[in-house]
Every structure is written in C-alpha cells, then in structure tokens.
Design a protein around this motif. Structure first.
Motif: not given
Lengths: 135, 662, 279
Positions: A84-88, B590-593, C251-254, C262-271
């Motif tokens: 859902x993050x990669x998509x946009x 990255x993968x680890x995270x 998109x991610x305020x990053x 701050x975690x890189x935008x693509x290796x984290x997420x928020x529900x």
C-alpha cells in the motif's frame, strides 16, 4: 462493458491467499469479465517488486493490476501494508515518466469476493481501453 | 535443456466446453523445450495421472505443466504425481484454464482459447526456470490451544486430551458451558440440555491433560503451525485459589444492579457471582463494574463471610505467554439483536422476547423456575405467537443466510410450552420449514399433529400492545387471509450472528471472515474445519450457524486434525522460502526491517576470500515465504524460491508477447 | 577559508583521529576541482574549497568503509552521510563531518548557480562535527515548482519528453557511479541471471534503466544532484530526483537524510496509511 476488447494486454499480479482465490471464486460463480488480463500468481503483494511492474510496461503491457488481501487480512500479516506504500509512489513515478495513470491499478479482493474481482477487471480493462482509444 | 511435458485437461466439459483444448495442446507442442503435449478428459483421475507418469518415462521429462484447474485445487495432486514418477515435485506448474478462463470467458470461445494458450505458455516459461527443491522440517509443540468453552470447545478439548495430548481450554466467561448451558431441552429428542452437557463440563475439568482457563482472553498471537506463541490475558477474578465454591459470598452479596448474562438479562445477578449453579469451575468472580466495594470503597461483605479467605480485591489482570502447536477456534455466536425490526416493536415491547430468553423462562433453573410468565407483569400466558426468521433470510437486514436451527427450536419451544401448559395455544409464523436432519421433519410434524401448534405461512407486519395483550397482525399466505392474533407473549426465532468482536479476533490469527463475520474454512466442501492459516482450525457456530450434533461433529473433526498433526515427528515445511545471495547483498538491513517474521539475521561474514561484509541471512525454519524482503530489496540480493525474479520476469515477458500460433 | 580547513585537517591527521581526509583540490583549470584523498599532515596544503566544489564527496564513504575519515561536506551533502549511516553503509563514529560554508556552487557548463543553490537553506551547514567559514542562507524556501509545472503535462507529452531525453543517453552509467546511494555490489543493470535489462543501448532500454534506478533510490536519494551534474549528455535528471523528493514528502512526509530516527518510507508502514485509490 463488453467483455471483448481485442489487442489489449493486461498483466495481473494476484496474491495467492486472497485475490487469486477470489479470482477462482469468480470462476466458481461463473461471473464473466474481459479476457485481456493474464494472471501471474505471487505469494503476497509484499513480494511485488516495483521492478516487475516497470518490466511489464517495458515489455509492452498496456495495463497492470496488482491485487491483494484487504488491509488487516494479509496472510503474512504485513505484506499488503508495504504494498500500500509502494503503490502510490510507483504510480506517481510511472506517471512522471509518461505511463498514464489509467494503465496501473491496485485492488483489494478477498477470497470470497468473486464478484468484486470481475468488477475490478472490468473497470481496469475499461480504463486501459480509454487510455488507448482517447490518449 | 529442459524437457517439458504439457498436459491439458478437459475437466469433462468444464474446460473443453469452452476452450479448444486440442489447439492448446498443439500450441504447447510447438514451444521450445516442450517434448510432449497431450490433452485428456480428467488429468486428476487415476488414468489421467498415469498418462502423465507414462509420458515422463517415455520422453524423459524433467518438468511438467498441467493446464487444468486452479493450483489451489490440484497443485498438490500433480506434485505428488511428479514425485511418483521420480521428478522433483517443485518442477510442476499449473496453468489455471478453468477458473481463470473457461468459467469466466464462456462468452467468447476464441478469446478463451487464446487466453488458455497464453496462460499455458506462461506456465511453460515459468517451469523452464524452476529449480528442484527439497522439503524441510520444523519441530512441533505438541500442545493444543482451544479457544471457547462451549460445547464445541469442550468436545475438541476432550478428544485431543483423549488422544494423550495436552490442551489449554480458554473461556472468556467465568464458566465453561457456553450457549448450550442456557438451553432447556434439545431437539429432536427433548432431552435436558444441562443433563447431557454437565457431565462433559466435569470431564473436561477433571481430565489431567486439560487445563481450564476461564475468565481469560487471547490477546496476541505470533508464530505459525507447530510453534504458535500466544499471549493470554487472565482477567482478575478477585477470588483466589483458596475458594472452595461454597457460594456463601454470592448469597450474601447485597448488590443486585447487574443483569444476568446467563439468564439473558431477564433477572438480576449479584456482583460476585457464578453464571449458573452448575458452573465449572465453581469459583465466583467479582464484576468490578457492579461491586459496591469497587464503586464506593465500602462493603467487603464477601470478604467477611468467606470461610477460606479467598477474596482478593487487589488481584490484577495477568498476562501469560505460552507455546502451542495447533489452535482450535470455537468462539461461538451471538443472537441477532432484533431492535431494528420496527414491525416487532424495535425491541422495546417487554413481552416480545428472543428464543433464548424463552429457553431461560421455561428452564427449571431459570429466573422463573420454569414458569412461563410475561416479563412485563409476570402473568401466566395463554396464547403465544412464535415468529421465525428474525435476522435470518432477510436481505433487508443484511442477513440473507438461514440460521439453520430456528425452525427446529421454535417447534421445540412450542411443544415444551404445550407440555408445561396444556391449555395454551402456540402459533408459528414461518416462511418455509427447514427440517433437514435425522428425525427433524418427524419432530416438526409431531408439533403440528400431536401438539396442535398452528403453523401460519407468512410474515408478521405489526405487533402492538392493547389492553394487556399483544396484537399480532400478519398474513397467512396459504389461505390468503389477513390474520390478527391476540397474544400474551411473542417469541422471536432470532437467528445467529457472529460474536461481537469476531473480526478483531480473526485478525489476531489473520483468519479471513465472510461478509457477515463468520470465519472462513479453507474449502467449503473438502476442508471444512481447516482455515487458510495452517494449524488453526474452526469448530461450531463461529464458522456458520449450526445445531449441536453438527457442532460436536465439527469439534471432533478439528480434534482429529490436531491429533494427526501432533502424531507427526516433525512438521514438513514448504521449501518455498527466501534466500539471500550474500555476494550481491549490500547489508542495508531493509529486508531485516520489513520481515514480518523476524526471519532475517544480519551477520558479518566472509563472503569472498578476505572480504568480511555485513550481510543478511534467512533463518530457514522461520521464513514463511511471503517475499516482503524480495519486494523491498533494491540490491536484488534476495529471491524467493518458487517465485523467483527469473520466473516472474519470464512470465511477464510471455504474458505481453503475442501468440505465435500457426 | 582554505587555511582554516587545512589546519583543521592537519590537526585531525596529526592526532590520528582519522586515516583519510576527503576533500577537494584544484584540477586541470581554475574552474575545476577534483576529489583529494589526503593521508598525511604534510599533504594538506592541496586542499581547497571554492564555488567549483560541486561534487558530493559522500560517495566515497561506501568505498572506504573500514577507515576513519574526515569528510568535507557542503551543507547539502550532509544528508547523504546520514542516509548512508541509516543504511548501515558506514558507522557514524568512523566519520568526522567537516561542514564547509558555501555560498552556492557554479555549474561550469552553464556558468550559473544550479537551481538547488538558489533556494538553499543549508549554506551554513547543519549537523556537522566541525564547520569552517560562514555563509548566509537564502531567504526563499526550497520549492518543487519546476516539478509541479512538469506534472501538468499530459502523460503523452511526458513520455515524448523523456523519449527524446533518453535517446541521448549513452548508458555510460556516470549517473549511477557518482550516486552515493547507488552502492549495490552488483547493479541490476549488469546482471544476466536474470537479465533485468537488455544490454542494448536504445531509448527504451535506457529509459527503463533510469526508471528502475529512480525507483530504487526513492526515499533514499537526497536530491544532491550529483547524477545531474555528471551526465555527459545533459539529461535533466534533477527533474527525476526532485520528483522523488517531492513524492517522499507529499506521500509519506519523509525527507531523505533529514531525520536519523525516521524509517525509510518503503520499509515501514502505518496501519492507517491512506488507500491511495486502491479499488
């Protein structure tokens, strides 16, 4: 829409647990949809490397659909949240390079949403067709 | 060079009726690497599989493509076929030309055939890049967790324990027993519900292999089949283990504010209480939201009267974390709340009650000691109207499903009423009578013929109160007449719905639910007690409404599944997992995270002679093969077996290329 | 300023605080500088800092992983250091960041200041261990107006624009080679199993290379413009890197390299992440 749209190539990446099963359910319910989509089964939308989508467009795909489990329902807990993050981001980047946003779509289809899958494919096909016909 | 065999299935007319299978096979034969391509009526049948095995031997094949149904259906079958013929089972790919082609593109046979050819070609492209993989093994914690202490949970626990395995039975309420404990009699035998349930409750409590944990809830789950790690909240009972269950505290407690959940809110209960007299364990709990001491700081009567000093006001909620190899989910159901039925008085008419409330009224252990009286004025009743399909088979209320037991329990209740009060008259409004089951139809016939219950086929349009009576207006569609019945009591056959919080609970395990919230089984016919989460099984009404015999059968089935799992020495694990090429790994973590399972370890390792680098490594027994790492790795150092970049790229390339069919 | 810089490096080398100092020295003409690797106190005299010091020396951190390094950074280069530390390519203890106050560099191809210097808020470096010189930050804030303008084009126009640009590309990989976050041991562009990218140099393949590279550096690229500067055929790569920065922000305020936590935008997420038009 009419299910017959010749010469339009759409690649669908479906996660094994929800959307692929949902697409199976579409068949079970005999709901029809345009035949342009060719499905590639992946374990999870989290596996979806944006590179594969770039490759698909590069190879001449007119459209790409990625479909996974609804948020909260991922078989692997988190995969669809990453997607859902990669998509946009990817959609925006592709558009920046000139790949029209009507060509790239994502959806959540659960294992029980056979009808929804048919609807999604119809919508995606219509959008891609619109891009091709109207630029 | 690959030696591929392509086998195209007709699936009777399921595929062949739409797709030109011979053309698909012919096209397959023209593809590079394909040594043989044939079509056959039923590939999954014995002769079909033998065709494959013979071809493997005759043409020296090393990989297979089966163009048939969904891999979710028969991939395992054809992997076994391959194995039997001496090919690595992971050298098999399926092209789904039934669910994804024939059944959905029946409106254009030419386009369907072309798509079938394409999907087959994509499978050939993928299998060309397949690699031989071998199965892996993981340990199994031979201990089961059963969630829900109703009849389903009790039966599953007893069966698993009977096979010699340890079970932890967790129940949210202070006692096990569940819905069945609330019932008076059961259909179609009219035997007393408590009389057949209580011995099972006691047996569960006394079984040395079963540990009971009541007033407790599962709050967190991690891990996977064989190795679930579950966090359980033990709610503070305010009563410790010194309790001997004498019941003095309950008798003396002055608080009467709370309503009894067990009696469906028809009667008050004390603040310190056991839900019902036969409760197991027979240990009361203090409801802190109703207890005078917890509310005002004064009282402590229970502490004063307790002969063993078992009351402990300082007890706190406690969390435990334990390991289990398998889980049975038997969390039950709720009764449909009819307060949004305007025609039945929005739940505001006191003498319109639910079927479950009727059970409590007519039960000798109930609040009225078995006297059926009106909740409003406690008068005895003469005319009782039963209305079926309340919150069932009702599209408008988003409950289109049939709750399966209401026809039967209504007939039972009407008969019980007549048994208790021969001078009463029962009327039943119904849509259809659904009485499929052993001796069920006979039972309903008896209600009508021997007990004189009047069945009226039609809907009730309005209930209103007039002069201490309820006027029930409805239609009898068989006679075509409007009917109006003056009733003392109206009993609704409320349907079943998922337990409150069912969806949130499902998310703990990542189980999927249907649109109502009932848990999805893995396959509606062939895997009815399994879920998509291996090692998690479902029993009883959390999966769909059902009666007691079906629930018990389902519970025993889950126990059989759990025992079959535990009987194995080790667990076979799919080798479709991630792997890191440490030469190309940049060690960025990255993968680890992103790994949801903590299956990646970072190590300083000598990857080339004399070159120590910070690199990732996959813990093979922990990896579940989701591929989140693959999607995130920009160094392209991680790949996923069975879904490698090479395979996916070749599928993509084939999918976008035109068909070269002459 | 050069003297101040040289003295500082001399001190660090003499006290054995670092093995290397990476800075700039004069190259073949007065408008050119090149990276200088200094290992002894006597050698520090060649170190200079002026408006031609356009390179981002953060690039060399990943190549000298095991050493203790003093790195001369303009304010705009410092995020690179943070990003590399975040990505475990270098440990922060092993690098002494020497911030050089900068009034803006000059792109010798145009003789003008690049766009990034016009709205620069880090002329006086932030987050350095030592700073030499003083400079005044510009009053206008950084903006994405040029990217936003480009975004208004139709997708067809965008495609035509890039097709023309990538027809020029000779796939020399200079953009990748100067990119501090393009440190992969084995770049996808050169792999053969699988062959992610055809080795032909044609506009389509070139474009795909850049698309994938841009995707790979999303949320990591600090928009330092090294690739843009290095490109021998003047492809406006800044229009891409700035797009990445804009998207990361919107998109991610990053912001890459801004916040160590701050975690890189693509290796984290928020529900509660937005659905972004997912059907």
């Amino acid at each position: 829409m009419d299910n017959k749209v010749p010469q339009l190539n759409i690649v669908g990446f479906l996660c094994n647990w929800c959307s692929y099963a949902g697409a199976d359910m579409t068949g079970l319910g005999r709901n029809t949809y345009p035949s342009n989509i060719k499905v590639i089964r992946i374990p999870c939308t989290g596996r979806m490397d944006p590179m594969m989508i770039i490759e698909a467009f590069h190879n001449g795909a007119d459209g790409v659909l990625v479909s996974g489990c609804h948020p909260g329902d991922c078989h692997y807990t988190e995969g669809n949240y990453y997607w859902r993050r990669r998509y946009p981001h990817l959609k925006s980047l592709l558009e920046h390079f000139g790949i029209d946003k009507r060509r790239f779509h994502a959806s959540w289809v659960s294992a029980s949403e056979g009808k929804k899958f048919a609807e999604v494919v119809k919508k995606v096909t219509a959008e891609v067709k619109d891009w091709r016909d109207n630029g | 060079m690959a030696r591929i065999g392509v086998f195209v299935c007709h699936c009777g007319t399921n595929i062949a009726g739409v797709v030109d299978v011979t053309r698909v096979a012919k096209y397959a034969g023209s593809l590079p690497g394909v040594k043989v391509a044939v079509d056959y009526k039923f590939m999954c049948s014995d002769p079909g599989q033998n065709t494959i095995i013979d071809a493997i031997k005759k043409y020296g094949l090393d990989r297979l493509v089966v163009s048939a149904c969904s891999p979710r259906m028969h991939e395992a079958t054809f992997r076994r076929t391959a194995e039997r013929a001496g090919i690595n089972p992971y050298m098999v790919e399926m092209a789904n030309i039934r669910e994804h082609v024939a059944w959905v593109h029946s409106d254009d046979k030419e386009l369907a055939t072309q798509k079938a050819m394409k999907l087959m070609e994509m499978a050939v492209a993928k299998v060309r890049r397949s690699e031989a993989l071998s199965k892996m093994f993981a340990p199994i914690e031979k201990r089961a967790l059963v969630i829900g202490g109703g009849i389903a949970g009790i039966q599953a626990a007893l069966d698993i324990a009977g096979a010699g395995y340890k079970v932890l039975l967790v129940e949210k309420e202070p006692s096990i027993g569940g819905r069945m404990a609330q019932l008076d009699k059961t259909f179609p035998t009219l035997d007393c519900s408590a009389c057949i349930l209580t011995p099972k409750m006691v047996a569960a409590a006394q079984d040395p292999n079963i540990t009971l944990l009541t007033y407790a809830e599962v709050t967190e789950v991690c891990g996977f089949v064989g190795q679930f790690e579950v966090k359980i909240k033990k709610k503070a009972k305010s009563v410790n283990s010194k309790c001997i269950g004498c019941g003095v505290c309950t008798t003396k407690c002055p608080s009467k504010k709370a309503l009894s959940e067990f009696d469906e809110k028809l009667a008050p209960r004390k603040a310190i209480y056991t839900p019902f007299p036969q409760a197991v364990p027979n240990v009361p709990v203090i409801d802190r939201t109703a207890c005078t001491f917890f509310l005002t700081g004064k009282c402590k009567i229970c502490e004063k009267v307790c002969p063993t000093g078992a009351i402990d006001y300082t007890q706190q909620d406690e969390f435990i974390k334990e390991k289990f190899g398998a889980v049975v989910v038997a969390t039950g159901f709720d009764i449909y709340d009819h307060s949004n039925y305007g025609e039945y008085g929005y739940g505001e008419i006191k003498d319109v009650i639910t079927g479950l409330q009727f059970e409590r009224l007519i039960s000798s252990t109930g609040p009225t000691a078995g006297h059926v009286t009106r909740p409003s004025d406690h008068r005895e009743v003469k005319n009782v109207v039963f209305i079926q399909c309340v919150g069932s088979r009702d599209e408008a209320k988003k409950r289109p499903y049939c709750s399966r037991v209401c026809c039967m329990y209504t007939a039972k209740q009407a008969m019980l009423l007549k048994d208790h009060y021969p001078e009463t008259q029962a009327y039943v409004f119904y849509i259809d009578i659904r009485s499929a089951g052993k001796n069920y139809e006979e039972f309903v016939q008896r209600a009508q013929n021997e007990y004189g219950v009047l069945y009226l086929r039609g809907r009730v349009s309005k209930i209103y109160e007039r002069a201490n009576k309820l006027l029930v207006k409805g239609a009898d569609t068989l006679s075509g007449a409007q009917v109006e019945i003056e009733a003392d009591l109206v009993v609704l056959a409320n349907g079943f719905e998922p337990k409150k919080g069912a969806k949130e609970f499902a998310q703990l395990f990542h189980m999927s639910s249907d649109q109502y919230g009932f848990y999805n089984e893995l396959h509606p016919k062939l895997a009815p007690v399994e879920t998509a989460i291996s090692g998690v099984f479902v029993a009883g009404c959390c999966q769909s409404p059902k009666d007691i015999p079906d629930t018990v059968a389902m519970a025993s089935a889950t126990a059989a599944k759990v025992c079959a799992l535990f009987a194995k020495e080790k667990l076979e694990v799919e080798p479709l997992i991630a792997g890191v090429n440490q030469l190309t790994c940049s060690g960025c973590e990255t993968c680890y995270n992103v790994c949801p399972y903590s299956a990646i370890e970072m190590k300083d390792k000598e990857v080339k002679r004399g070159e120590v680098r910070h690199v990732a490594e996959v813990l093979e027994s922990v990896c579940k093969g989701c591929g989140a790492c693959v999607g995130a790795c920009y160094s392209k150092a991680v790949d996923l077996k069975g879904f490698t970049d090479r395979q996916v790229l070749d599928q993509v390339e084939t999918a976008t290329a035109p068909i070269t069919d002459n | 300023m050069d003297k101040e810089l040289q003295d500082l490096i001399k001190k660090l080398l003499t006290e054995k605080k670092v093995d290397y100092a990476i800075g700039y020295e004069k190259a073949y003409d007065e408008f050119s500088t090149r990276p200088a690797f200094v290992t002894s106190a006597e050698d520090t005299a060649r170190l200079i800092f002026n408006k031609y010091c356009i390179n981002n020396l953060g690039l060399y951190l990943t190549k000298l992983k095991k050493n203790k390094i003093a790195l001369i950074c303009k304010g705009c280069d410092i995020p690179t250091v943070r990003e590399l530390v975040k990505e475990k390519q270098f440990s922060r203890e092993n690098v002494i960041v020497i911030g050089a106050a900068c009034d803006g560099v000059l792109d010798k191809r145009t003789g003008k200041q690049p766009e990034k210097c016009l709205n620069c808020g880090v002329k006086q470096p932030k987050g350095a261990d030592f700073t030499v010189g003083t400079a005044k930050d510009s009053t206008t804030a950084r903006n994405f107006n040029d990217v936003a303008e480009f975004e208004k084009k139709s997708s067809k126009e965008k495609m035509q624009f890039w097709d023309r640009q990538f027809e020029k590309c000779i796939r020399c990989y200079a953009c990748r080679n100067v990119c501090p976050v393009c440190y992969c041991p084995d770049c996808f562009a050169q792999r053969s199993m699988p062959e992610y990218l055809n080795k032909n140099v044609d506009a389509e393949e070139n474009k795909m290379f850049h698309m994938i590279r841009m995707q790979h550096v999303f949320g990591r690229c600090t928009d330092c413009k090294a690739c843009d500067t290095a490109c021998p055929v003047n492809i406006p790569l800044t229009l891409l890197t700035k797009k990445l920065a804009k998207d990361a922000k919107e998109l991610f305020n990053y912001e890459s390299g801004a916040d160590m936590d701050a975690r890189p935008p693509l290796s984290t997420y928020d529900e509660d992440d937005p659905e972004s038009g997912i059907m």
